[in-house]
Design a protein around this motif. Sequence first.
Motif, short mmCIF file in Angstrom:
data_model
loop_
_atom_site.label_atom_id
_atom_site.label_comp_id
_atom_site.label_asym_id
_atom_site.label_seq_id
_atom_site.Cartn_x
_atom_site.Cartn_y
_atom_site.Cartn_z
N GLN A 24 0.84 -1.20 0.00
CA GLN A 24 0.00 0.00 0.00
C GLN A 24 0.87 1.25 0.00
OE1 GLN A 24 -2.44 -0.55 3.48
NE2 GLN A 24 -4.04 -1.66 2.36
N CYS A 25 1.95 1.22 0.78
CA CYS A 25 2.85 2.37 0.85
C CYS A 25 3.49 2.63 -0.51
CB CYS A 25 3.95 2.12 1.89
SG CYS A 25 3.38 2.20 3.60
N LEU A 26 3.94 1.57 -1.17
CA LEU A 26 4.59 1.75 -2.47
C LEU A 26 3.59 2.22 -3.53
CD1 LEU A 26 7.08 1.60 -4.22
CD2 LEU A 26 6.67 -0.85 -4.54
N ASP A 27 2.40 1.64 -3.54
CA ASP A 27 1.37 2.05 -4.50
C ASP A 27 1.03 3.54 -4.32
OD1 ASP A 27 1.26 -0.47 -5.55
OD2 ASP A 27 -0.54 -1.07 -4.46
N THR A 28 0.92 3.95 -3.05
CA THR A 28 0.59 5.35 -2.77
C THR A 28 1.73 6.26 -3.19
OG1 THR A 28 -0.72 4.63 -0.86
CG2 THR A 28 -0.14 6.96 -0.96
N ALA A 29 2.97 5.82 -2.96
CA ALA A 29 4.13 6.62 -3.37
C ALA A 29 4.16 6.81 -4.88
CB ALA A 29 5.41 5.95 -2.88
N LEU A 30 3.85 5.77 -5.62
CA LEU A 30 3.86 5.86 -7.08
C LEU A 30 2.75 6.78 -7.59
CD1 LEU A 30 4.58 2.10 -7.89
CD2 LEU A 30 6.10 4.04 -8.35
N ARG A 31 1.57 6.70 -6.97
CA ARG A 31 0.49 7.60 -7.37
C ARG A 31 0.83 9.05 -7.02
NH1 ARG A 31 -3.70 7.09 -4.48
NH2 ARG A 31 -3.20 5.35 -3.11
N SER A 32 1.49 9.22 -5.89
CA SER A 32 1.91 10.56 -5.48
C SER A 32 2.93 11.14 -6.47
CB SER A 32 2.51 10.51 -4.08
OG SER A 32 3.01 11.78 -3.70
N TRP A 33 3.85 10.30 -6.93
CA TRP A 33 4.85 10.75 -7.91
C TRP A 33 4.17 11.20 -9.20
CZ3 TRP A 33 9.85 12.02 -8.13
CH2 TRP A 33 10.48 12.08 -9.38
N GLU A 34 3.16 10.44 -9.63
CA GLU A 34 2.42 10.81 -10.84
C GLU A 34 1.74 12.17 -10.66
OE1 GLU A 34 -0.30 7.80 -11.96
OE2 GLU A 34 1.23 6.24 -12.21
N TRP A 35 1.14 12.37 -9.49
CA TRP A 35 0.45 13.63 -9.22
C TRP A 35 1.43 14.80 -9.21
CZ3 TRP A 35 0.30 17.80 -6.03
CH2 TRP A 35 -0.88 18.56 -6.01
N ILE A 36 2.57 14.59 -8.56
CA ILE A 36 3.59 15.64 -8.46
C ILE A 36 4.06 16.08 -9.83
CG2 ILE A 36 5.98 16.11 -7.73
CD1 ILE A 36 5.41 14.27 -5.32
N ASN A 37 4.20 15.13 -10.74
CA ASN A 37 4.75 15.42 -12.06
C ASN A 37 3.68 15.70 -13.12
OD1 ASN A 37 7.88 14.91 -12.00
ND2 ASN A 37 6.97 13.33 -10.70
N ASP A 38 2.45 15.79 -12.69
CA ASP A 38 1.36 16.15 -13.60
C ASP A 38 1.33 17.67 -13.74
OD1 ASP A 38 -0.99 16.72 -14.91
OD2 ASP A 38 -2.21 15.31 -13.76
N PRO A 39 1.63 18.21 -14.91
CA PRO A 39 1.71 19.67 -15.08
C PRO A 39 0.40 20.40 -14.83
CG PRO A 39 1.77 18.55 -17.21
CD PRO A 39 1.91 17.49 -16.17
#
Length: 364
Positions: A24-39
């Motif tokens: 769950q932690c890793l899945d959340t981290a990956l989704r967070s990375w996508e959000w951060i890099n979404d212009p």
Amino acid sequence: MTSALAQAYIVYKDFPVYEEFAEQCLDTALRSWEWINDPSNTMNTSIGASNRTYTFKVANFEQSAYHTAGTLYRALTLKGEDASEFEDYLIANADTESVNNFFKASCINYGHSGRSFLGFFQYLYGNENPAPEITDTFAQYETWRARMLKYDTWGLEMPGWGFWWGSNKHISQDAMSLMLGDIVTYGSVQDDVKKSVATHFHYMLGMNPLSFSYVSGYGENCVKNIFSAIYTTDAKLDPYQCPAGYFTEGANDSNNPHLSKFTGKCFIDSDGEWTTNENTIYGNASMIFLTSSMMKLNGPQKIRGDVNADGAFNVADVVALQKWLLCNPTAELADWKAGDLCEDNKLDIFDLIRMKNELLNNID
């Protein structure tokens, strides 16, 4: 937060009881990375908290992002999944000014600029085939290391003018940076850095200008008060008492030059003084790392198979591991890594089989 979630996966993934949590932690981290890099998402450089506004520079974001990318690269690599997206990011940004800024600093702390240092460490640690663009950039560590080891302020690898707010955190994290840098550069912590780690640790517990232990409850002359909303305001204890194990900010001549003409003595043990005597998560975390480093560097040699950590490998260890694998609620392993005889970073029936075989061989 994203890097913390990725790090949580690295820490918890090998514990069966926390396996789902780690995922769950890793899945959340990956989704967070996508959000951060979404212009399309706005980058907020000001955050309101604790009745104040914290403003960050774009460079601070870039430094934190580098830390995050390094941690996600390591997490996915350990999971056996494709981490090329994060390696590409690390390579593309390895030589940028914001990411490299920490090499110019007189200390590497992890407030902002030092976070990119952790990104390099996460990528390089255990990496048998690192990209030359990253190793070439991190080679600057040796120059920074040499400069740091030339400092001698009460034995510390720290400039004499460096006793600003949170000086104890900086002192602890300097030792931490030297250790981590040595590990990925030389493969192990070198003797001069081992000495530095010990000096910084002893400073915290009393070998300092005040002969004062900055950890409450440890030492005759130690922290008796702490600036804390818990113990000072919200749930004030009567009579007032500070539990053992709290680590304070330390000497601060920037905000308290009136306390002493000596920078290392600008400290007051008061529950009303937050610039020297506040307890913080980042401060306690750095002291815990420093303490665990001392234990690792100076502790007794581990015995293979000694999961109950009683100093011997015998049938009691076999029984303990067997109970743990069967999920016996009373089962405890004091040192689970000692039982990882297959050396695959997990405990299973194959480790138990090997443990029994090795025990029989020892008897023979």
